[in-house]
Design a protein around this motif. Structure first.
Motif, PDB file in Angstrom:
ATOM      1  N   PHE A 138      -0.681 -10.605 -15.329  1.00 48.70           N
ATOM      2  CA  PHE A 138      -0.193 -10.112 -14.041  1.00 48.70           C
ATOM      3  C   PHE A 138       0.098  -8.627 -14.103  1.00 48.70           C
ATOM      4  CE2 PHE A 138       3.713 -11.047 -16.301  1.00 48.70           C
ATOM      5  CZ  PHE A 138       4.535  -9.981 -15.971  1.00 48.70           C
ATOM      6  N   SER A 139       0.124  -8.035 -12.926  1.00 45.93           N
ATOM      7  CA  SER A 139       0.611  -6.677 -12.747  1.00 45.93           C
ATOM      8  C   SER A 139       1.473  -6.688 -11.497  1.00 45.93           C
ATOM      9  CB  SER A 139      -0.539  -5.692 -12.576  1.00 45.93           C
ATOM     10  OG  SER A 139      -0.034  -4.376 -12.467  1.00 45.93           O
ATOM     11  N   SER A 140       2.609  -6.058 -11.574  1.00 45.31           N
ATOM     12  CA  SER A 140       3.523  -5.989 -10.445  1.00 45.31           C
ATOM     13  C   SER A 140       4.104  -4.583 -10.406  1.00 45.31           C
ATOM     14  CB  SER A 140       4.643  -7.027 -10.614  1.00 45.31           C
ATOM     15  OG  SER A 140       5.523  -7.007  -9.510  1.00 45.31           O
ATOM     16  N   GLU A 141       3.982  -3.955  -9.265  1.00 50.32           N
ATOM     17  CA  GLU A 141       4.415  -2.558  -9.153  1.00 50.32           C
ATOM     18  C   GLU A 141       5.298  -2.339  -7.932  1.00 50.32           C
ATOM     19  OE1 GLU A 141       3.709  -0.668 -11.632  1.00 50.32           O
ATOM     20  OE2 GLU A 141       2.016  -1.734 -12.512  1.00 50.32           O
ATOM     21  N   ILE A 142       6.341  -1.569  -8.129  1.00 50.17           N
ATOM     22  CA  ILE A 142       7.159  -1.086  -7.020  1.00 50.17           C
ATOM     23  C   ILE A 142       7.180   0.436  -7.139  1.00 50.17           C
ATOM     24  CG2 ILE A 142       9.415  -1.057  -5.912  1.00 50.17           C
ATOM     25  CD1 ILE A 142       9.863  -3.885  -6.852  1.00 50.17           C
ATOM     26  N   ALA A 143       6.182   1.041  -6.547  1.00 49.46           N
ATOM     27  CA  ALA A 143       6.050   2.503  -6.592  1.00 49.46           C
ATOM     28  C   ALA A 143       6.901   3.185  -5.530  1.00 49.46           C
ATOM     29  CB  ALA A 143       4.588   2.890  -6.408  1.00 49.46           C
ATOM     30  N   SER A 144       7.179   2.503  -4.441  1.00 49.66           N
ATOM     31  CA  SER A 144       7.794   3.143  -3.277  1.00 49.66           C
ATOM     32  C   SER A 144       9.169   3.748  -3.545  1.00 49.66           C
ATOM     33  CB  SER A 144       7.905   2.138  -2.121  1.00 49.66           C
ATOM     34  OG  SER A 144       8.757   1.067  -2.483  1.00 49.66           O
ATOM     35  N   ARG A 145       9.876   3.237  -4.514  1.00 52.98           N
ATOM     36  CA  ARG A 145      11.237   3.712  -4.768  1.00 52.98           C
ATOM     37  C   ARG A 145      11.297   5.023  -5.540  1.00 52.98           C
ATOM     38  NH1 ARG A 145      13.506  -2.264  -6.275  1.00 52.98           N
ATOM     39  NH2 ARG A 145      13.376  -3.075  -4.160  1.00 52.98           N
ATOM     40  N   ALA A 146      10.201   5.457  -6.108  1.00 56.16           N
ATOM     41  CA  ALA A 146      10.235   6.662  -6.947  1.00 56.16           C
ATOM     42  C   ALA A 146       9.169   7.679  -6.545  1.00 56.16           C
ATOM     43  CB  ALA A 146      10.070   6.272  -8.406  1.00 56.16           C
ATOM     44  N   LEU A 147       8.766   7.652  -5.305  1.00 57.82           N
ATOM     45  CA  LEU A 147       7.706   8.557  -4.861  1.00 57.82           C
ATOM     46  C   LEU A 147       8.273   9.833  -4.240  1.00 57.82           C
ATOM     47  CD1 LEU A 147       5.342   5.892  -3.314  1.00 57.82           C
ATOM     48  CD2 LEU A 147       4.985   7.167  -5.419  1.00 57.82           C
ATOM     49  N   PRO A 148       7.523  10.927  -4.315  1.00 55.87           N
ATOM     50  CA  PRO A 148       8.000  12.221  -3.785  1.00 55.87           C
ATOM     51  C   PRO A 148       7.814  12.346  -2.267  1.00 55.87           C
ATOM     52  CG  PRO A 148       5.840  12.500  -4.767  1.00 55.87           C
ATOM     53  CD  PRO A 148       6.238  11.067  -5.007  1.00 55.87           C
ATOM     54  N   TRP A 149       8.503  11.509  -1.504  1.00 57.26           N
ATOM     55  CA  TRP A 149       8.322  11.476  -0.052  1.00 57.26           C
ATOM     56  C   TRP A 149       8.620  12.816   0.603  1.00 57.26           C
ATOM     57  CZ3 TRP A 149       5.487   7.885   1.915  1.00 57.26           C
ATOM     58  CH2 TRP A 149       5.433   6.625   1.300  1.00 57.26           C
ATOM     59  N   GLN A 150       9.641  13.522   0.154  1.00 49.72           N
ATOM     60  CA  GLN A 150      10.008  14.796   0.786  1.00 49.72           C
ATOM     61  C   GLN A 150       9.101  15.948   0.349  1.00 49.72           C
ATOM     62  OE1 GLN A 150      12.122  14.985   3.320  1.00 49.72           O
ATOM     63  NE2 GLN A 150      12.421  12.789   3.085  1.00 49.72           N
ATOM     64  N   ASP A 151       8.787  16.018  -0.942  1.00 48.63           N
ATOM     65  CA  ASP A 151       8.029  17.151  -1.471  1.00 48.63           C
ATOM     66  C   ASP A 151       6.516  16.995  -1.355  1.00 48.63           C
ATOM     67  OD1 ASP A 151      10.489  18.199  -2.238  1.00 48.63           O
ATOM     68  OD2 ASP A 151      10.352  17.323  -4.248  1.00 48.63           O
ATOM     69  N   GLN A 152       6.029  15.783  -1.547  1.00 51.02           N
ATOM     70  CA  GLN A 152       4.583  15.535  -1.542  1.00 51.02           C
ATOM     71  C   GLN A 152       4.254  14.252  -0.767  1.00 51.02           C
ATOM     72  OE1 GLN A 152       4.355  15.558  -5.893  1.00 51.02           O
ATOM     73  NE2 GLN A 152       2.981  17.323  -5.744  1.00 51.02           N
ATOM     74  N   PRO A 153       4.488  14.249   0.536  1.00 52.04           N
ATOM     75  CA  PRO A 153       4.282  13.017   1.302  1.00 52.04           C
ATOM     76  C   PRO A 153       2.838  12.527   1.292  1.00 52.04           C
ATOM     77  CG  PRO A 153       4.660  14.875   2.770  1.00 52.04           C
ATOM     78  CD  PRO A 153       4.940  15.354   1.377  1.00 52.04           C
ATOM     79  N   GLU A 154       1.876  13.420   1.175  1.00 48.07           N
ATOM     80  CA  GLU A 154       0.473  13.004   1.154  1.00 48.07           C
ATOM     81  C   GLU A 154       0.125  12.216  -0.114  1.00 48.07           C
ATOM     82  OE1 GLU A 154       1.445  16.156   1.732  1.00 48.07           O
ATOM     83  OE2 GLU A 154       0.903  16.473   3.831  1.00 48.07           O
ATOM     84  N   ILE A 155       0.816  12.490  -1.202  1.00 45.66           N
ATOM     85  CA  ILE A 155       0.631  11.723  -2.434  1.00 45.66           C
ATOM     86  C   ILE A 155       1.421  10.418  -2.351  1.00 45.66           C
ATOM     87  CG2 ILE A 155       1.100  11.664  -4.919  1.00 45.66           C
ATOM     88  CD1 ILE A 155       0.446  14.687  -4.908  1.00 45.66           C
ATOM     89  N   ALA A 156       2.671  10.501  -1.928  1.00 42.38           N
ATOM     90  CA  ALA A 156       3.520   9.316  -1.833  1.00 42.38           C
ATOM     91  C   ALA A 156       2.910   8.260  -0.911  1.00 42.38           C
ATOM     92  CB  ALA A 156       4.911   9.712  -1.343  1.00 42.38           C
ATOM     93  N   ALA A 157       2.271   8.709   0.162  1.00 46.55           N
ATOM     94  CA  ALA A 157       1.726   7.782   1.162  1.00 46.55           C
ATOM     95  C   ALA A 157       0.528   6.991   0.660  1.00 46.55           C
ATOM     96  CB  ALA A 157       1.358   8.551   2.425  1.00 46.55           C
ATOM     97  N   LEU A 158      -0.001   7.334  -0.493  1.00 41.93           N
ATOM     98  CA  LEU A 158      -1.123   6.591  -1.059  1.00 41.93           C
ATOM     99  C   LEU A 158      -0.691   5.251  -1.650  1.00 41.93           C
ATOM    100  CD1 LEU A 158      -2.954   9.486  -2.928  1.00 41.93           C
ATOM    101  CD2 LEU A 158      -3.773   8.274  -0.893  1.00 41.93           C
ATOM    102  N   PHE A 159       0.583   5.108  -1.973  1.00 43.43           N
ATOM    103  CA  PHE A 159       1.044   3.969  -2.752  1.00 43.43           C
ATOM    104  C   PHE A 159       1.820   2.955  -1.929  1.00 43.43           C
ATOM    105  CE2 PHE A 159       0.523   7.521  -5.605  1.00 43.43           C
ATOM    106  CZ  PHE A 159      -0.155   6.958  -6.668  1.00 43.43           C
TER     107      PHE A 159
END
Length: 189
Positions: A138-159
């Motif tokens: 299995f693989s299980s990921e929770i990326a949303s809690r550690a993404l750079p939403w304020q500084d790099q929203p275009e990168i954060a929005a990929l996950f």
């Protein structure tokens, strides 16, 4: 390798977030993130844990395969970021699925984005060596809690957040196989 996938499952959190709602929340122009990423919506965890998602995906894979969790004798987690270092994520999933102590080996492999593939390869090799019969990967990921939403929203929005699981067994001749697999690492960049 003579390996067959006998069941698969996937799980996503309950909450779905659209790129347009993120545009509004982040003060971006309407349609900005969708145009920049091509992502219309993604699922993000609020109440669910990484282990919750992994177990949900694993249960669906068991149902898909038509077998009971007690048939599993190897559990390998291939998460980019594990739930915790000790004990690793796989024993936590094993416990939640109701597998008895000592009934299976359970461990994690870490190779970032290739975690599931590394876990698949490791399980396949152990099956071929006769060290186990039925493996849960299995693989299980929770990326949303550690993404750079304020500084790099275009990168954060990929996950987004989610989990996938597969059950593997040895295939009989002519029944199925992994035709090719080559893993290489480029540490220079």
């Amino acid at each position: 390798m003579r390996i067959k996938i006998i069941g698969t499952g996937r799980a996503v959190p309950a909450q779905c977030v659209t790129s347009r709602s993120l545009d509004a929340r982040l003060g971006l122009g309407d349609g900005h993130l969708e145009a920049a990423t091509g992502v219309i919506e993604r699922y993000v965890c609020e109440a669910e844990s990484q282990v919750d998602l992994a177990c949900a995906a694993a249960r669906l894979a068991l149902t898909d395969a038509g077998i009971d969790a007690s048939s599993v004798d190897l559990v390998i987690g291939g998460c980019g970021v594990p739930y915790q270092p000790l004990p690793s994520t796989a024993p936590l999933v094993m416990q939640r699925l109701g597998l008895a102590d000592g009934s299976a080996a359970a461990f994690d492999v870490n190779s970032t984005c290739l975690g599931f593939l590394t876990a698949f390869e490791t399980a396949s090799r152990l099956i071929e060596a006769g060290q186990c019969r039925t493996a849960l990967v299995f693989s299980s990921e929770i990326a949303s809690r550690a993404l750079p939403w304020q500084d790099q929203p275009e990168i954060a929005a990929l996950f987004g957040d989610g989990a996938a699981a597969a059950l593997l067994q040895q295939a009989a001749p002519g029944e199925g196989r992994v035709a090719a697999n080559l893993m290489r690492t480029y540490p220079s960049a």
